[in-house]
Scaffold this motif. Sequence first.
Motif, PDB file in Angstrom:
ATOM      1  N   PHE A  84       0.638  -1.317   0.152  1.00  0.00           N
ATOM      2  CA  PHE A  84      -0.164   0.351  -0.048  1.00  0.00           C
ATOM      3  C   PHE A  84       0.993   1.153  -0.032  1.00  0.00           C
ATOM      4  N   SER A  85       1.807   1.235   0.521  1.00  0.00           N
ATOM      5  CA  SER A  85       2.538   2.494   0.910  1.00  0.00           C
ATOM      6  C   SER A  85       3.061   2.702  -0.404  1.00  0.00           C
ATOM      7  N   LEU A  86       3.902   1.848  -1.068  1.00  0.00           N
ATOM      8  CA  LEU A  86       4.596   2.711  -2.565  1.00  0.00           C
ATOM      9  C   LEU A  86       3.837   3.038  -3.460  1.00  0.00           C
ATOM     10  N   PRO A  87       2.314   2.799  -4.545  1.00  0.00           N
ATOM     11  CA  PRO A  87       1.334   3.399  -4.446  1.00  0.00           C
ATOM     12  C   PRO A  87       1.063   4.461  -4.124  1.00  0.00           C
ATOM     13  N   LEU A  88       0.894   4.378  -2.925  1.00  0.00           N
ATOM     14  CA  LEU A  88       1.208   5.853  -1.778  1.00  0.00           C
ATOM     15  C   LEU A  88       2.220   6.476  -2.060  1.00  0.00           C
ATOM     16  N   MET A  89       2.916   6.813  -1.875  1.00  0.00           N
ATOM     17  CA  MET A  89       4.740   7.441  -2.584  1.00  0.00           C
ATOM     18  C   MET A  89       4.447   7.566  -3.644  1.00  0.00           C
ATOM     19  N   ALA A  90       4.334   6.948  -4.590  1.00  0.00           N
ATOM     20  CA  ALA A  90       3.816   8.067  -6.054  1.00  0.00           C
ATOM     21  C   ALA A  90       3.379   8.610  -6.163  1.00  0.00           C
ATOM     22  N   ASP A 169     -13.185   5.686  -0.118  1.00  0.00           N
ATOM     23  CA  ASP A 169     -14.288   4.922   0.168  1.00  0.00           C
ATOM     24  C   ASP A 169     -14.564   3.920   0.179  1.00  0.00           C
ATOM     25  N   GLU A 170     -14.189   3.080   0.986  1.00  0.00           N
ATOM     26  CA  GLU A 170     -13.854   1.541   0.860  1.00  0.00           C
ATOM     27  C   GLU A 170     -15.758   0.711   0.590  1.00  0.00           C
ATOM     28  N   ALA A 171     -16.660   1.222   1.206  1.00  0.00           N
ATOM     29  CA  ALA A 171     -18.070   1.757   1.119  1.00  0.00           C
ATOM     30  C   ALA A 171     -18.879   1.693  -0.238  1.00  0.00           C
ATOM     31  N   GLY A 172     -18.357   2.432  -0.879  1.00  0.00           N
ATOM     32  CA  GLY A 172     -18.785   3.455  -2.324  1.00  0.00           C
ATOM     33  C   GLY A 172     -18.030   1.855  -3.051  1.00  0.00           C
ATOM     34  N   GLY A 173     -16.876   1.622  -2.824  1.00  0.00           N
ATOM     35  CA  GLY A 173     -16.514   0.400  -3.651  1.00  0.00           C
ATOM     36  C   GLY A 173     -17.308  -0.565  -3.959  1.00  0.00           C
ATOM     37  N   VAL A 174     -17.615  -1.224  -2.544  1.00  0.00           N
ATOM     38  CA  VAL A 174     -18.298  -2.179  -2.384  1.00  0.00           C
ATOM     39  C   VAL A 174     -19.956  -1.687  -3.704  1.00  0.00           C
ATOM     40  N   ARG A 175     -20.697  -0.709  -3.635  1.00  0.00           N
ATOM     41  CA  ARG A 175     -21.659  -0.268  -3.889  1.00  0.00           C
ATOM     42  C   ARG A 175     -21.224   0.091  -5.482  1.00  0.00           C
ATOM     43  N   LEU A 295      -8.989 -10.554 -13.372  1.00  0.00           N
ATOM     44  CA  LEU A 295     -10.258 -10.491 -12.447  1.00  0.00           C
ATOM     45  C   LEU A 295     -10.547  -9.015 -12.319  1.00  0.00           C
ATOM     46  N   THR A 296     -11.836  -8.597 -12.361  1.00  0.00           N
ATOM     47  CA  THR A 296     -12.716  -7.213 -11.921  1.00  0.00           C
ATOM     48  C   THR A 296     -12.076  -6.899 -10.418  1.00  0.00           C
ATOM     49  N   SER A 297     -11.314  -5.784 -10.695  1.00  0.00           N
ATOM     50  CA  SER A 297     -11.551  -5.719  -8.535  1.00  0.00           C
ATOM     51  C   SER A 297     -11.311  -4.202  -8.557  1.00  0.00           C
ATOM     52  N   VAL A 298     -11.381  -4.102  -7.529  1.00  0.00           N
ATOM     53  CA  VAL A 298     -12.097  -2.213  -6.774  1.00  0.00           C
ATOM     54  C   VAL A 298     -10.847  -1.800  -6.692  1.00  0.00           C
ATOM     55  N   ASP A 299     -10.168  -1.247  -7.140  1.00  0.00           N
ATOM     56  CA  ASP A 299      -9.277  -0.163  -7.100  1.00  0.00           C
ATOM     57  C   ASP A 299      -9.211   1.005  -5.717  1.00  0.00           C
ATOM     58  N   MET A 300      -8.321   0.566  -5.133  1.00  0.00           N
ATOM     59  CA  MET A 300      -8.299   2.052  -4.006  1.00  0.00           C
ATOM     60  C   MET A 300      -7.693   3.619  -4.464  1.00  0.00           C
ATOM     61  N   ASN A 301      -7.854   3.637  -5.962  1.00  0.00           N
ATOM     62  CA  ASN A 301      -6.704   5.013  -6.234  1.00  0.00           C
ATOM     63  C   ASN A 301      -6.041   5.649  -5.056  1.00  0.00           C
ATOM     64  N   LEU A 302      -5.012   4.709  -5.015  1.00  0.00           N
ATOM     65  CA  LEU A 302      -3.375   4.694  -3.683  1.00  0.00           C
ATOM     66  C   LEU A 302      -2.901   6.150  -4.233  1.00  0.00           C
ATOM     67  N   THR A 303      -2.940   5.712  -5.343  1.00  0.00           N
ATOM     68  CA  THR A 303      -2.493   6.453  -6.109  1.00  0.00           C
ATOM     69  C   THR A 303      -2.520   8.023  -5.912  1.00  0.00           C
ATOM     70  N   ALA A 304      -3.888   8.067  -6.456  1.00  0.00           N
ATOM     71  CA  ALA A 304      -4.326   9.620  -5.736  1.00  0.00           C
ATOM     72  C   ALA A 304      -4.883   9.771  -4.052  1.00  0.00           C
ATOM     73  N   LEU A 329     -11.560   9.207  -0.789  1.00  0.00           N
ATOM     74  CA  LEU A 329     -11.320   9.723  -2.151  1.00  0.00           C
ATOM     75  C   LEU A 329     -12.608   7.868  -2.466  1.00  0.00           C
ATOM     76  N   PRO A 330     -12.734   8.696  -3.741  1.00  0.00           N
ATOM     77  CA  PRO A 330     -13.389   7.475  -4.696  1.00  0.00           C
ATOM     78  C   PRO A 330     -13.124   6.374  -4.663  1.00  0.00           C
ATOM     79  N   CYS A 331     -13.214   5.336  -4.483  1.00  0.00           N
ATOM     80  CA  CYS A 331     -12.871   4.124  -5.363  1.00  0.00           C
ATOM     81  C   CYS A 331     -13.013   3.868  -7.200  1.00  0.00           C
ATOM     82  N   ARG A 332     -12.832   2.851  -7.676  1.00  0.00           N
ATOM     83  CA  ARG A 332     -13.064   2.649  -9.174  1.00  0.00           C
ATOM     84  C   ARG A 332     -13.049   0.984  -9.152  1.00  0.00           C
ATOM     85  N   LEU A 333     -13.743   0.579 -10.272  1.00  0.00           N
ATOM     86  CA  LEU A 333     -14.108  -0.930 -11.217  1.00  0.00           C
ATOM     87  C   LEU A 333     -13.083  -0.612 -11.523  1.00  0.00           C
TER      88      LEU A 333
END
Length: 354
Positions: A84-90, A169-175, A295-304, A329-333
């Motif tokens: 998680f920290s490396l995408p955040l650092m980017a 916004d993990e709840a938004g990602g679930v939705r 695999l389809t997957s929810v992305d937490m947008n860690l870089t954002a 912050l919004p997730c994306r699918l």
Amino acid sequence: MQEEAQGSSMEPVTLRKVAAAAGVSVATASKALNGRGRMTPETRKLIRETADRMGFRPNALAQSLLRKRSFTVGLLTNDTYGRFSLPLMAGISEALVDKGVSVFLCNVEDDPRLAQLHVNAMRDKRVDGIIATGKRIDRRLPIDLSGLGIPVVYAFTEPDPASIAFVADEAGGVRLAIEHFASLGRRRIAHVSGPASFAVVHLRAQAYRETLERLQLAAFEPLLGTWSEAWGHEAVRRLFEGTQKPPDAIFCGNDQIARGVIDALRERSVAVPDEIGVIGFDNWEIMAAQSRPPLTSVDMNLTAIGREAGLALLTLVDGQKAETGIRRLPCRLVVRESCGQTTVKTIEVQSTSG
């Protein structure tokens, strides 16, 4: 050609040489390169282009003394593997690089003594601020970062009270995931997640139930286990050997679980996605793209998240006030083939605060 030779020689290119090449005074060249002073846009552009062409690099120490800043920030994490920290650092670096600010990463693991050593080193280096991040949002780093006398921003970790924090916004990602399944005609959507000791597991389970209720679909009882492929295998066994009719879609708490689910379904000769669709969480590229089917997957947008944390820290360093609280912050699918989609696409939602 003469200017290029100056920039490539062993002798450093000075501000005086840049000023002479641009036909302006040293004072004007200094103001242009530091974004200060009054001059025409054309003059400022000419000076900056001349400096770039000649390879001029400002004296970092002199700038630090002048502005009373080190132009460095520290990134503290206990995310040993950097998942998680490396995408955040980017994202943080992306936000700060144009401002001439460097970021250095310190892994504190879960050791309070090590964390204190790193913080002491950062203060000795006169960092302008600190960004704290971690491997989960419901645990704090093993050190109190309040009262340091420098700005601190939190990203993807539990913050101190009255601080600024950024999370997904993990709840938004679930939705997003459940609504996408429903849009494809899936009606029996199961949920397989990780350990009950994680707050996000309960948050996602609640969002799963609420979304299905809003869509007027029946919910399976969420299956909680571990963040592993082995648990994905076991969860499929329980879903198929239980009393309920098997699902036609499975939403998983992370991509490792999803990989295990897909493998277990294949072993049962159940076609993915024709008979059962699968969606993961995290969009871990090495897992999601190499899955069969992808695999389809929810992305937490860690870089954002990292980018926003970096910009917020700059605001505080510049002496401006910023509203405290948690920004979600919004997730994306990221849609691939495992849920029935044949082409990759991305679905996003808006961000929220809390």
